[in-house]
Structure formats: C-alpha cells, structure tokens
Scaffold this active site. Structure first.
Site, PDB file in Angstrom:
ATOM      1  N   CYS A 124     101.600 162.053  96.089  1.00 56.05           N
ATOM      2  CA  CYS A 124     100.905 161.205  97.060  1.00 56.05           C
ATOM      3  C   CYS A 124     101.708 161.207  98.349  1.00 56.05           C
ATOM      4  O   CYS A 124     102.935 161.180  98.319  1.00 56.05           O
ATOM      5  CB  CYS A 124     100.763 159.779  96.532  1.00 56.05           C
ATOM      6  N   CYS A 131     106.603 152.830  94.235  1.00 57.62           N
ATOM      7  CA  CYS A 131     105.716 153.683  93.425  1.00 57.62           C
ATOM      8  C   CYS A 131     106.390 155.010  93.091  1.00 57.62           C
ATOM      9  O   CYS A 131     106.830 155.732  93.997  1.00 57.62           O
ATOM     10  CB  CYS A 131     104.425 153.934  94.191  1.00 57.62           C
ATOM     11  N   SER A 217      90.741 152.500  93.510  1.00 61.28           N
ATOM     12  CA  SER A 217      91.828 151.715  94.111  1.00 61.28           C
ATOM     13  C   SER A 217      92.359 152.456  95.329  1.00 61.28           C
ATOM     14  O   SER A 217      92.654 153.646  95.267  1.00 61.28           O
ATOM     15  CB  SER A 217      92.948 151.532  93.077  1.00 61.28           C
ATOM     16  N   ASN A 316     106.322 147.479  87.675  1.00 61.95           N
ATOM     17  CA  ASN A 316     106.834 148.341  86.621  1.00 61.95           C
ATOM     18  C   ASN A 316     108.111 148.966  87.140  1.00 61.95           C
ATOM     19  O   ASN A 316     108.122 149.497  88.243  1.00 61.95           O
ATOM     20  CB  ASN A 316     105.833 149.486  86.414  1.00 61.95           C
TER      21      ASN A 316
HETATM   22  N1  SAH Z   1      96.843 155.103  95.736  1.00 61.77           N
HETATM   23  C1  SAH Z   1      96.021 154.074  95.243  1.00 61.77           C
HETATM   24  C2  SAH Z   1      95.721 154.200  93.770  1.00 61.77           C
HETATM   25  C3  SAH Z   1      96.837 154.635  92.870  1.00 61.77           C
HETATM   26  S1  SAH Z   1      98.140 153.456  92.653  1.00 61.77           S
HETATM   27  C4  SAH Z   1      96.610 152.717  95.565  1.00 61.77           C
HETATM   28  O1  SAH Z   1      97.751 152.657  96.004  1.00 61.77           O
HETATM   29  O2  SAH Z   1      95.915 151.726  95.401  1.00 61.77           O
HETATM   30  C5  SAH Z   1      97.360 152.196  91.666  1.00 61.77           C
HETATM   31  C6  SAH Z   1      98.033 150.850  91.745  1.00 61.77           C
HETATM   32  O3  SAH Z   1      99.319 150.893  91.114  1.00 61.77           O
HETATM   33  C7  SAH Z   1      98.266 150.372  93.176  1.00 61.77           C
HETATM   34  O4  SAH Z   1      97.894 149.033  93.337  1.00 61.77           O
HETATM   35  C8  SAH Z   1      99.749 150.549  93.308  1.00 61.77           C
HETATM   36  O5  SAH Z   1     100.293 149.750  94.319  1.00 61.77           O
HETATM   37  C9  SAH Z   1     100.230 150.179  91.917  1.00 61.77           C
HETATM   38  N2  SAH Z   1     101.619 150.555  91.644  1.00 61.77           N
HETATM   39  C10 SAH Z   1     102.327 151.581  92.152  1.00 61.77           C
HETATM   40  N3  SAH Z   1     103.602 151.557  91.673  1.00 61.77           N
HETATM   41  C11 SAH Z   1     103.686 150.512  90.842  1.00 61.77           C
HETATM   42  C12 SAH Z   1     104.744 149.962  90.056  1.00 61.77           C
HETATM   43  N4  SAH Z   1     105.956 150.503  90.027  1.00 61.77           N
HETATM   44  N5  SAH Z   1     104.479 148.846  89.324  1.00 61.77           N
HETATM   45  C13 SAH Z   1     103.238 148.284  89.340  1.00 61.77           C
HETATM   46  N6  SAH Z   1     102.209 148.760  90.050  1.00 61.77           N
HETATM   47  C14 SAH Z   1     102.423 149.858  90.812  1.00 61.77           C
HETATM   48 FE1  SF4 Z   2     100.309 156.602  96.811  1.00 63.40          FE
HETATM   49 FE2  SF4 Z   2      99.123 154.482  95.663  1.00 63.40          FE
HETATM   50 FE3  SF4 Z   2     101.632 155.208  94.997  1.00 63.40          FE
HETATM   51 FE4  SF4 Z   2     101.184 154.144  97.390  1.00 63.40          FE
HETATM   52  S1  SF4 Z   2     100.908 153.144  95.401  1.00 63.40           S
HETATM   53  S2  SF4 Z   2     102.426 155.939  96.975  1.00 63.40           S
HETATM   54  S3  SF4 Z   2      99.186 155.012  97.856  1.00 63.40           S
HETATM   55  S4  SF4 Z   2      99.774 156.378  94.646  1.00 63.40           S
END
Ligand code: SAH
Ligand code: SF4
Length: 386
Positions: A124, A131, A217, A316
């Site tokens: 991404c 993330c 999402s 997470n």
């Molecule tokens: N890119 C999109 C969809 C994929 S991420 C977005 O960001 O919405 C899906 C969800 O997982 C998002 O709400 C993101 O913020 C969340 N997410 C990412 N890393 C995470 C983590 N370490 N713990 C909990 N949720 C997380």
């Molecule tokens: Fe990409 Fe969604 Fe992860 Fe942000 S939370 S880096 S937009 S996958």
C-alpha cells in the site's frame, strides 16, 4: 519460472461480456459461456479439465488459452479458537497477499456469518504508521481476478469443511456470507478493479454475495468516496478516521495532508445524502496517541448529526511500537461516544495469535529465512517467491 503460466491471461479477469466474446471468438455458442461462468463462479471449479458440462476438446482449448486460477495458496494458519483462518497467496509474478476468514457464531443462530477479508493491492502506498502493510510500501494493484479469487478460494475451503461436517450441523447459509475489503491495500486507489470485483461477487449465477453484505474500507480518498456514491451497488462504506483533528491524524496518516478531515467529512456527508446509507467510521485505538477522553469528546462533536456508527479497534501489534489501551480506557472512550448519542462498539481483533492483522503475516514471511517454521507448525516453502 514457468513462463507458460505467466503468458496465459487469467480467466478470472474476464467480465461476463468478455467471457461471452472470448468463447464466440473460439467459435462457441453463447450457452457455453454461461456453462463456463457457472462452473467457475458457482461450482468453483479449480481447473478446466473438471468442468464436465463442457466438451472435452473445449476444456483443453480453454486450458491452452487461459490460466484457470491466479492464486497459489502458500500458507494457511488457523487460530487457537478455530474461528479465524489466515491465508497467504503467491501471485503469478511472485507477489504475496493475505486473506482472512472470520467465523462468527458458527455453532449458533441463523444469523451467524462467514466473513472474508480480502486484499486489493500488494502492499500500500499510503504509509499509515500503525499498519504493517503501509510500512512495507506499494508493490502493485491486484487485478479483478486476483481480488475475486481470494473469496473463491475461501468459499472452496468452507465448502469442503461443510461437506465433512454436514452430518453434524444444519446450515443453509452461503459458503461466504460477507466480504470486507479490509486486507492489504487501499480499495479506492484500485477503483475499477475493486468495483469489477464487487459486481462479480454479486452475480446471482456466481457467488451471489449481496452488495449489502460487502464493505469497502477506505483510508479516506475523497474523489473515490464521491465516485462510490454514484455507483448502483449498495455496498457499505467504512472510513478509517483514527483521529478527531488534523494534527493528530496527520501524525499517523500521511494521507490527511492531502485530504484533511474537513474535506473528508464533507465527502462522507455528500455520500450519505446521495445513498441514504449509514457509514462506519473505523478508529484504531493507539495508547497515548488518540485514546484520550478529550479526543472522544472531539470525535463526538465531529460526528454529531452524521448517519454513522463508530468501530473502535484496539491496535494490533506490529513492528511499530504502538500499544493498545487497557480495557478501562477503551470502555471510557466508547462510553463518551455513546453518551453523546454516537453509536460506538469495540471490535476486539480476532486471530491475533496468527498475525491476522493486515500485512502482518506477509511481513513475517518475507523477513523469515527460506523454509522457516511459521507457528503453529506450517512450513513455508519458497516464501519469497523465488
Ligand atoms: N486501506 C484501507 C483498507 C485496508 S486497512 C483502509 O485503510 O481503510 C483496514 C483497516 O485496518 C483500516 O481501518 C486500518 O486503519 C486498520 N488497521 C491497519 N493497521 C492496523 C493495526 N495494526 N491494528 C488494527 N487495525 C489496523
Ligand atoms: Fe494502506 Fe489502509 Fe494500511 Fe493505511 S491502513 S497503509 S491505507 S492498508
């Protein structure tokens, strides 16, 4: 590397019209396309050879021309409570993507769900700091077939499980009841393939997953949200907000500098007016960053009067050193929202023992030496895709 596999286009990248056109070009009547479509998306055939409704020579010609399935399953992990399966697939060019199956109330009432969380990109580009996928960078968009294929593979696994258990459990639900576009990548950055996948998953002669049972999402790409408002499909929209003010949001989400909160909220409100649909706001709780009571109050103010629901997600753990708040703090945050009239629930992450969070398994496999043991006890072969 097997170049013949690379050279053949994936049959899953063809729309229904394109499939009809391809068979016509091969000199076949339209009803053959319909048989093939049903065999692929309803019977979930893995190869052309097994499609007994088609004449044997046609099966062979299809196999010469098309790759029947673009995903190669590499790793499958099951959580200790057996309710979450995490899958890692290798794509034809060696990229690795993740898919998760979550079972809710499997042994309970008829409302029980089998939800598949799918990826739309390898990596991404948006770089959210909490993330695991964002920290690995962007590799490429997934094709329509690579997106749909994740659901098909899981549906096959569920079907096989159900065949074994059918004597024990009465269950009239579809193999996959819900799809969430919450795996690796940003669905609205891969807009056309994501929408083509929605259409295909929705097809009544295929997987037949209701649009209302699908959730896209987004990190908050304003043009994508406005475009989605004009689509005929009634898919659900979830928006990753994660902070009530620009300063805090920009600290963890670089995208906020391009689409700040005021612009994002404006787009979401326009989406709601157009679709009359309730939007979900996702809010990952990061201890000491965005989990203060004052921030809950600011969030309540921001969302006042907006047709929405807030999903609070304790973070997470990833390589980044964010901690989840303790349960008391999470409860306080939720209560402040609820008392202000904003519906909010806490989504406790499932499957943390198998790295079910987005991008986490891939990150670990990529950094592990070849043949490394991945708990609980799955051997990873050629995980780097060499
Ligand atoms: N890119 C999109 C969809 C994929 S991420 C977005 O960001 O919405 C899906 C969800 O997982 C998002 O709400 C993101 O913020 C969340 N997410 C990412 N890393 C995470 C983590 N370490 N713990 C909990 N949720 C997380
Ligand atoms: Fe990409 Fe969604 Fe992860 Fe942000 S939370 S880096 S937009 S996958």
């Amino acid at each position: 590397m097997d170049t013949t596999t690379i050279a053949r286009p994936s049959i899953l990248d063809l729309s229904r019209d394109a499939l009809v056109a391809a068979l016509k070009e091969m000199g076949e009547p339209a009803f053959r396309a319909r048989q093939l479509w049903k065999a692929i998306y309803s019977d979930l055939a893995v190869s052309f050879e097994e499609i007994s409704t088609l004449p044997v020579p046609l099966r062979a010609r299809l196999a010469e021309r098309f790759d029947p399935f673009p995903l190669e399953p590499r790793v499958k992990l099951r959580s200790k409570d057996r309710l979450v399966d995490k899958l890692l697939f290798r794509l034809p060019d060696g990229e690795l993507i993740e898919t998760v199956l979550m079972k809710y109330g499997e042994f309970g009432p008829a409302r029980a769900r089998r939800t598949v969380c799918i990826s739309t990109q390898a990596g991404c580009a948006l770089g959210c700091t909490f993330c695991a996928t964002g920290q690995q960078g962007f590799r490429r968009h997934l094709s329509e077939g690579e997106i749909v294929g994740q659901v098909m593979h899981v549906a096959r696994l569920v079907r096989a499980d159900r065949a074994r258990e059918s004597a024990k459990i009465e269950d009239a639900r579809p193999d996959v009841t819900n799809v969430v576009f919450m795996g690796m990548g940003e669905p609205l950055a891969n807009y056309s393939h994501t929408m083509a996948a929605v259409a295909k998953l929705n097809d009544p002669e295929g997987l037949n997953i209701g649009a209302r049972h699908m959730t896209i999402s987004t990190v908050g790409l304003v043009p994508g949200i406005l475009k989605l408002a004009d689509e005929p499909f009634q898919v659900n929209l979830a928006v990753s907000l994660h902070a009530p003010d620009d300063a805090t949001r920009s600290e963890t989400m670089p995208v906020n500098r391009r689409y700040p909160i005021a612009d994002l909220m404006d787009a979401v409100k326009r989406y709601i007016v157009k679709t009359n649909r309730r939007v979900t706001f996702e809010y990952v709780l990061l201890h000491g960053q965005n989990d203060y009571p004052q921030q809950a109050e600011a969030l309540a103010k921001l969302l006042r009067g907006v047709l929405c629901h807030v999903n609070l997600i304790p973070v997470n753990r990833t390589e980044a050193s964010y901690e989840r708040p303790d349960n008391g703090r999470i409860g306080t945050f939720r209560d402040i929202l609820n008392q202000a009239g904003i519906a909010a629930t806490v989504r406790f992450e499932k499957g943390t023992d198998i790295d079910a969070g987005c991008g986490q398994l891939r990150a670990r496999i990529i950094s592990a030496p070849q043949g490394a043991q991945v708990s609980p006890g799955k051997q990873v072969k050629n995980a780097s895709g060499e």
